[in-house]
Design an enzyme around this catalytic site. Sequence first.
Site: not given
Ligand SMILES: *Cc1c(COP(=O)(O)O)cnc(C)c1O
Length: 397
Positions: A138, A223, A252
């Site tokens: 994701f 990520d 986050k």
């Molecule tokens: C939440 C998340 C995203 C996207 O972040 P947003 O602030 O919702 O755009 C990307 N990568 C990972 C692993 C995430 O958990």
Amino acid sequence: MNDLFALTDQYSSNNYSPLKLALAKGRGAKVWDVEDNSYIDCVSGFSVVNQGHCHPKIIKAFQEQSEKITMVSRALYSDNLGKWEEKICSLANKEKVLPMNTGTEAIETAIKIARKWGSDIKGVNDGEGEIIAMKGNFHGRTLGALSLSSQESYKQGFGPLLNNVHYTDFGDLSHLKDLINKNTTAIILEPIQGEGGVNIPPDNFIKEVRKLCDEHNVLFIADEIQVGLGRTGKMFATEWEGVEPDIYLLGKSLGGGLYPISAVLANHDVMDVLTPGTHGSTFGGNPLACAVSMAALDVLIEEKLIENSAKLGQKLLNQLQLIDSNIISDVRGRGLFIGIELTEAAQPYCLEMIEKGVLCKETQGNIIRIAPPLVINEQEIDKVISVITEVLEKSGK
Ligand SMILES: *Cc1c(COP(=O)(O)O)cnc(C)c1O
């Protein structure tokens, strides 16, 4: 309360289907609903609130900065952008940082950097650069991030997306090797997959990815938007294998649950492919975001939240693994990031846990992801253990 749900549903776009629970207050690891029932939060706004809800030091930083200046465009300097940059760069051991606002924007930025690095440095023909992503990832919802997704239901009807993205199963080293060719610019992965179900790769996988990237002149993009900043009991989840990626992506909890800020971190050799005019963001790196993020990082370190995540996470994992239940097929995790995989749909069990005062949510239908704020204390962990045990054990043999 039904009015509140009806009002929200009347005006909200239809891209969510929330539980009928409305929160009105949060402090530390606890939240309260509009009828003042309290819950231990095991969702943390999807790992945004690592520092705990409404942390006083982060609120103070927000308030103080908001009375000075909140917005300076990147056409000028501000008095705190450099200070925030120094702090986050030294934490990540990188020379350069590019601030954005949300996670998905950090992903977009990394894709742009990978493509530009491919054509400017690696010598890939413009338009021919390829990226390898992991199945079950994701990375966000904008079109670039979506192009990295292997989940068809996320992409259906939204094409055309970016081309030249290839996928391998998370942990399949030999397939990964087969996919790498002269046009490969980057491998992107979550060191532990979050939305995908708290998926931990096989031992040494991350290390081997690092090695492959070095051998084939490919960028390793980690990520760490969800699993970074202490969530898994280390500052970065790649540390579990002693590996440093070429590019870190953070978001986050980088904003302490108070203000959106994300970051792309890399060394000169990679980051310098961006030159004035090639990328930007109006709000990226604004003084309010920097003040809040500095406080959020200070809290993480001063309050030893990473150590707490490691210690209480291990206790939680050990105890959850002892639950005797024939519907649990696996309990896995690192730090305060734990997945309980069931042999059936998890939502009914989550609802029972919520009724007993532990807020949790399923992912992928049958996996309960437990990710409380890292400020959670031993007594609260004990309550989480007893509620989860009670709910899942009674369904057991
Ligand atoms: C939440 C998340 C995203 C996207 O972040 P947003 O602030 O919702 O755009 C990307 N990568 C990972 C692993 C995430 O958990």
